[in-house]
Design an enzyme around this catalytic site. Sequence first.
Site, PDB file in Angstrom:
ATOM      1  CB  THR A  71       2.572   5.248   5.912  1.00 39.04           C
ATOM      2  OG1 THR A  71       1.204   5.191   6.334  1.00 39.04           O
ATOM      3  CG2 THR A  71       3.420   4.408   6.860  1.00 39.04           C
ATOM      4  CB  ALA A 200      -2.125  11.689  -4.321  1.00 36.38           C
ATOM      5  CG  HIS A 201      -5.066   7.608  -0.723  1.00 35.50           C
ATOM      6  ND1 HIS A 201      -6.029   7.020   0.065  1.00 35.50           N
ATOM      7  CD2 HIS A 201      -3.947   7.644   0.031  1.00 35.50           C
ATOM      8  CE1 HIS A 201      -5.518   6.720   1.242  1.00 35.50           C
ATOM      9  NE2 HIS A 201      -4.254   7.094   1.254  1.00 35.50           N
ATOM     10  CB  CYS A 324      -3.465   2.860   9.580  1.00 33.52           C
ATOM     11  SG  CYS A 324      -3.084   3.604   7.990  1.00 33.52           S
TER      12      CYS A 324
END
Length: 375
Positions: A71, A200-201, A324
């Site tokens: 984000t 990364a996640h 989200c």
Amino acid sequence: MPVYLDYAATTPLDARVLMAMQPYLTEVCGNPSSLHCFGQAARRGVMRAREETAALIGASPSEVFFTSGGTESDNWALRGLAEERRKAGCRHIVTSAVEHPAVRETCRDLAAHGYALTEVPVDAAGRVAPSDVAAALREDTALVTIMTANNEVGTLQPIAEIGALLRARGIPFHTDAVQAAGHVPLDVEELHVDALSLSAHKFCGPKGVGVLYVRRTLRIAPLLYGGAQERDMRAGTENVAGIVGCGCAATIARVEMGAEDVRLRAAAASLRTALSDIDGIRFYGPREERLAGILSFGIRDIPQDTLLIRLDLAGFAVSGGSACSAGAAHPSHVLCAMGCPPEEARTAIRVSLGRFTREDDVAAFADTVRAIAKE
């Protein structure tokens, strides 16, 4: 034990990544900006991770900036490019109708502050036509942002084709590759992109670490002031352990991506086949040109929240779409843009498979969905 089938929302941390991070959570305690040995050990970890992450997308390490997540990377790319291009009188932005909220809402906020915004439509598979992007361009177009892969239905966009036409026009091109990075091959040169976001996640790395690639020839406004970190572009002490984890996860994904894609594509195809004869089921997104692990579907007359709750009680974790947008009362803007009626979109759920998904998990999930539908 509950079965996790929501990899598009976030992925479990790979044990190999945790092992790489552990020294930087304990004995390697220095600030990377410090000159002493502790600081320099931390700095070496960040430098190595920058090289590993750059290799995942075919970039130079000097073009990789670490952020707090996808984000932030999206926001920085769009706001930084818009601010820089405004100096040349360019105040028009082109995006698609199916972007992640991190891009969609940022574009709309820029539009509320004086920028013109064009949202290019998609077809029934959720794909953007390069010709529509070309038709949307204006003399004052500041930038174009189109996601690499959709986070709800898995559609892969023709980024290289769009990038080539924008490169010929000299218009900066950003792509949100958060859902795609680590799952499909990405090369910033072949894609002709000027900025690219990842997190990364989404590929079994730690949460709270993102990346923004910025082509070395592209001017972009700094994100944060107050320090020389990230080459004076994003001030603040680096999340060293997280950055090291990102680099390790990027290397693992780059090496194992091909075999993983084959395995997940077969698992998703098996799941689709097992569900296909349920009365009233509808699948969303294309059969090909999609992320291997994402399958989106809805069953007529079974509301999304009802199906999600029943599956959760049965021990299966899936979602209704973008993490989200969880809890939103309105139907998916992605499915609506694809031509899906709102009442139908309210039945859709997203199943996303990943590195630790087993074949028997997929089979058990299919059996459970079939039992719920039969009831």
